[in-house]
Design an enzyme around this catalytic site. Structure first.
Site, PDB file in Angstrom:
ATOM      1  CB  THR A  11       2.468  57.422   3.746  1.00 35.40           C
ATOM      2  OG1 THR A  11       3.322  57.074   2.660  1.00 35.40           O
ATOM      3  CG2 THR A  11       1.041  57.630   3.242  1.00 35.40           C
ATOM      4  N   GLY A  12       4.653  57.879   5.982  1.00 32.02           N
ATOM      5  CA  GLY A  12       6.009  57.813   6.517  1.00 32.02           C
ATOM      6  C   GLY A  12       6.496  59.190   6.904  1.00 32.02           C
ATOM      7  CB  SER A  15      11.479  59.692  11.145  1.00 33.06           C
ATOM      8  OG  SER A  15      11.172  58.413  10.600  1.00 33.06           O
ATOM      9  N   GLY A  16      12.801  60.816   8.772  1.00 36.30           N
ATOM     10  CA  GLY A  16      13.502  60.568   7.526  1.00 36.30           C
ATOM     11  C   GLY A  16      13.063  61.455   6.379  1.00 36.30           C
ATOM     12  CB  ILE A  17      12.692  60.711   2.755  1.00 37.52           C
ATOM     13  CG1 ILE A  17      14.152  60.337   2.471  1.00 37.52           C
ATOM     14  CG2 ILE A  17      12.075  61.407   1.541  1.00 37.52           C
ATOM     15  CD1 ILE A  17      14.320  59.331   1.336  1.00 37.52           C
ATOM     16  N   GLY A  18      10.285  61.481   4.704  1.00 39.07           N
ATOM     17  CA  GLY A  18       8.921  61.999   4.845  1.00 39.07           C
ATOM     18  C   GLY A  18       8.865  63.260   5.680  1.00 39.07           C
ATOM     19  CB  SER A 136      15.249  52.582  -3.577  1.00 37.81           C
ATOM     20  OG  SER A 136      16.636  52.310  -3.445  1.00 37.81           O
ATOM     21  CE1 TYR A 149      14.296  49.569   0.461  1.00 39.31           C
ATOM     22  CE2 TYR A 149      16.151  49.622  -1.064  1.00 39.31           C
ATOM     23  CZ  TYR A 149      15.213  50.286  -0.294  1.00 39.31           C
ATOM     24  OH  TYR A 149      15.183  51.655  -0.282  1.00 39.31           O
TER      25      TYR A 149
END
Length: 257
Positions: A11-12, A15-18, A136, A149
């Protein structure tokens, strides 16, 4: 876990880490990679790169998570590795609205719980499986400037830990990814002065560390090794830790410390 011939859902994944995980995992010759994201165009682009499939998914909606999991298992095969990676970040303290708290809670916490609710019984029934949650370093330490967060990432870490304790001896493998600053679109939504102390890592570097951890089936994944030292300091002397964080907050506020 050896990812060869495995069915992987991320999921996600747009872009980014996914996206970086999808690209790195693809080199391990999995059976299939599914990139799930609200950004279907981005997910389709990454899926095309890795020879996988894109599924439009809003992880804040339980029905979308159920449709994703049911669809993959019906059309592709049993999910071996589910990467619960989608997340959001926002600044805010005690004045954060209930609406914002609920939104970040649904995405950063409930999405993990809802996926596990569906997947864990299935994985255990077929002898095992792997759940990787992206949290995180804020979930182990704290996030100055963002109560939502910090709180939701602590909850994500705690839930992953509970899964590992409760079902680890039954064949369920669990890892939780806890980086500090990563150079992704998500970082644009936060004051980078609170995350760049030990340097921003590339998403590709995080993906490489994650693959190594999965191959060793390690629970805690720390792309920034300094986090392990901070965690030990926090556990050894919480009062000193809080004092140090207070001084850091003061410096960020422009105060003389």
């Amino acid at each position: 876990m050896d990812l060869k011939n495995k069915v992987i859902v991320i999921t996600g994944g747009a872009s980014g880490i996914g996206a970086a995980l999808a690209r790195r995992f693809a080199a391990e010759q999995p059976k299939h990679i599914v990139c799930a994201d609200r950004d279907i165009a981005g997910a389709q682009s990454v899926a095309a790169e890795v020879g996988g499939t894109a599924v439009e998914t809003d992880v804040a909606k339980e029905a979308d998570i159920a449709a994703l999991i049911d669809g993959v298992e019906a059309d592709i095969g049993p999910i071996d590795l589910f990467v619960s990676n989608a997340g959001i970040i926002m600044d805010g303290g005690v004045g954060t609205s209930d609406e914002d708290w609920q939104r970040i809670w649904d995405i950063n916490v409930q999405a993990h719980i809802r996926a596990a609710r569906l997947l864990v019984p299935r994985m255990l029934a077929r002898g095992g499986g792997y759940i990787l949650s992206t949290a995180s370093a804020a979930g182990l330490l704290a996030q100055i400037g963002s109560a939502p967060y910090s709180v939701t990432k602590h909850a994500a870490v705690s839930f992953a830990e509970w899964l590992a304790i409760t079902h680890g001896r039954e064949g369920l493998k669990v890892s939780v990814l806890c980086p500090q600053g990563v150079d992704t679109p998500l970082i644009a939504d936060l004051d980078t002065s609170t995350v760049d102390k030990d340097g921003l890592l590339s998403a590709e570097a995080v993906a490489e560390t994650t693959l190594e951890a999965i191959s060793e089936e390690r629970f805690l994944i720390l792309p920034h090794p300094e986090v392990a030292d901070y965690l030990r300091q926090k556990g050894a002397d919480p009062e000193r830790w809080i004092g140090g964080m207070q001084r850091w907050q003061a410096r960020l506020n422009g105060e003389d410390v």
